[in-house]
Design an enzyme around this catalytic site. Structure first.
Site, PDB file in Angstrom:
ATOM      1  N   THR A 141       0.877  -1.177   0.000  1.00  0.00           N
ATOM      2  CA  THR A 141       0.000   0.000   0.000  1.00  0.00           C
ATOM      3  C   THR A 141       0.911   1.222   0.000  1.00  0.00           C
ATOM      4  O   THR A 141       2.124   1.099   0.189  1.00  0.00           O
ATOM      5  CB  THR A 141      -0.886   0.044   1.263  1.00  0.00           C
ATOM      6  OG1 THR A 141      -0.054   0.265   2.414  1.00  0.00           O
ATOM      7  CG2 THR A 141      -1.673  -1.242   1.447  1.00  0.00           C
ATOM      8  N   ALA A 156       3.170  -1.112   4.789  1.00  0.00           N
ATOM      9  CA  ALA A 156       2.447   0.081   5.255  1.00  0.00           C
ATOM     10  C   ALA A 156       3.476   1.201   5.374  1.00  0.00           C
ATOM     11  O   ALA A 156       4.540   1.014   5.981  1.00  0.00           O
ATOM     12  CB  ALA A 156       1.793  -0.199   6.600  1.00  0.00           C
ATOM     13  N   ILE A 192       7.504  -2.192   6.973  1.00  0.00           N
ATOM     14  CA  ILE A 192       7.418  -0.735   7.028  1.00  0.00           C
ATOM     15  C   ILE A 192       8.042  -0.118   5.775  1.00  0.00           C
ATOM     16  O   ILE A 192       9.227  -0.313   5.498  1.00  0.00           O
ATOM     17  CB  ILE A 192       8.125  -0.180   8.289  1.00  0.00           C
ATOM     18  CG1 ILE A 192       7.626  -0.918   9.553  1.00  0.00           C
ATOM     19  CG2 ILE A 192       7.911   1.323   8.385  1.00  0.00           C
ATOM     20  CD1 ILE A 192       6.139  -0.839   9.804  1.00  0.00           C
ATOM     21  N   LYS A 193       7.213   0.637   5.063  1.00  0.00           N
ATOM     22  CA  LYS A 193       7.698   1.305   3.848  1.00  0.00           C
ATOM     23  C   LYS A 193       8.320   2.641   4.237  1.00  0.00           C
ATOM     24  O   LYS A 193       7.682   3.471   4.887  1.00  0.00           O
ATOM     25  CB  LYS A 193       6.521   1.552   2.906  1.00  0.00           C
ATOM     26  CG  LYS A 193       6.661   0.882   1.566  1.00  0.00           C
ATOM     27  CD  LYS A 193       5.441   1.167   0.755  1.00  0.00           C
ATOM     28  CE  LYS A 193       5.636   0.772  -0.668  1.00  0.00           C
ATOM     29  NZ  LYS A 193       4.477   1.135  -1.464  1.00  0.00           N
ATOM     30  N   ILE A 194       9.561   2.793   3.829  1.00  0.00           N
ATOM     31  CA  ILE A 194      10.348   3.973   4.207  1.00  0.00           C
ATOM     32  C   ILE A 194      10.837   4.642   2.930  1.00  0.00           C
ATOM     33  O   ILE A 194      11.383   3.960   2.053  1.00  0.00           O
ATOM     34  CB  ILE A 194      11.587   3.533   5.040  1.00  0.00           C
ATOM     35  CG1 ILE A 194      11.183   2.734   6.291  1.00  0.00           C
ATOM     36  CG2 ILE A 194      12.492   4.705   5.358  1.00  0.00           C
ATOM     37  CD1 ILE A 194      10.820   3.550   7.490  1.00  0.00           C
TER      38      ILE A 194
END
Ligand code: E4P
EC number: 2.2.1.2
Length: 215
Positions: A27, A56, A82-84
């Site tokens: 996402t 996310a 975790i999207k960074i």
């Protein structure tokens, strides 16, 4: 190559998950905004449908904020990634999260050198955006090829997610280039499954079957 779906829409995720072809979900803030629902609720619901990595994304631009957001998101489910964003602050956050055992997907990657840095910082995944590179007149797929080659040269375990996929050819080219994963929008899955010869074949079989005594 593993296939993920690139959406925050629950109906789309359920449908493609029922096909048995996906093992993860990505996402981003734009996809979440389209759903008009609480962010964490959406992520939680997705984690009840797909038993695999679910990305996310954090919103903070500085590393401490990213790490705090990441720790909260990681509590939702063990599969949360975790999207960074690929920035200096992002790399610092990846380093900290990696040391805490929280997996990251470094996003908005547009060059092999960015992908190398992300891997070095400890990213579990990198997301090069093919379609957005094509949009500005570059050959997006070249980045996938280069990153895969570099990672293979040094046995780097970070997985490449071909992202910003716009059509079935992107998926095939990413597979040929050795991408570990492609994250695909619902519309592209629909395009991939269809072939006029399949429809015609079914039509002919059914027509011929009309003349068979099957009682
Ligand atoms: C990937 O993780 C991103 O969510 C996505 O692929 C971006 O695609 P777009 O360029 O079509 O917005």
């Amino acid at each position: 190559m593993k296939l993920f779906i690139d959406t925050a829409n629950i109906d789309e995720i359920r449908e493609i998950n029922d096909w048995g072809v996906i093992c993860g979900v990505t996402t981003n803030p734009s996809l979440i905004a389209k759903e008009g629902r609480d962010f964490k609720e959406v992520i939680k619901e997705i984690s009840t449908i797909v038993d695999g990595p679910i990305s996310a994304e954090v919103i903070s631009l500085e590393s401490h904020g990213m790490v705090e957001e990441a720790r909260e998101l990681a509590k939702i489910h063990k599969n949360i990634i975790i999207k960074i964003p690929m920035t200096k602050e992002g790399l610092k956050a990846v380093k900290v999260l990696n040391s805490e055992g929280i997996k990251t997907n470094v996003t908005l990657v547009f060059s092999p050198s960015q992908a190398l840095l992300a891997a070095k910082a400890g990213a579990s995944y990198v997301s090069p955006f093919i379609g957005r590179m094509d949009d500005i007149g570059n050959e997006g797929m070249n980045i996938i090829e280069d990153i895969v080659k570099i990672y293979n040269n040094y046995n780097i375990s970070t997985e490449v997610i071909a992202a910003s996929v716009r059509h079935p050819m992107h998926v095939l080219e990413a597979a040929k280039a050795g991408s570990h994963i492609a994250t695909i929008p619902y519309k592209v899955f629909e395009q991939m499954v269809k072939h006029p010869m399949t429809d015609l074949g079914i039509e002919r079989f059914l027509k011929d079957w009309e003349g068979v005594d099957s009682k």
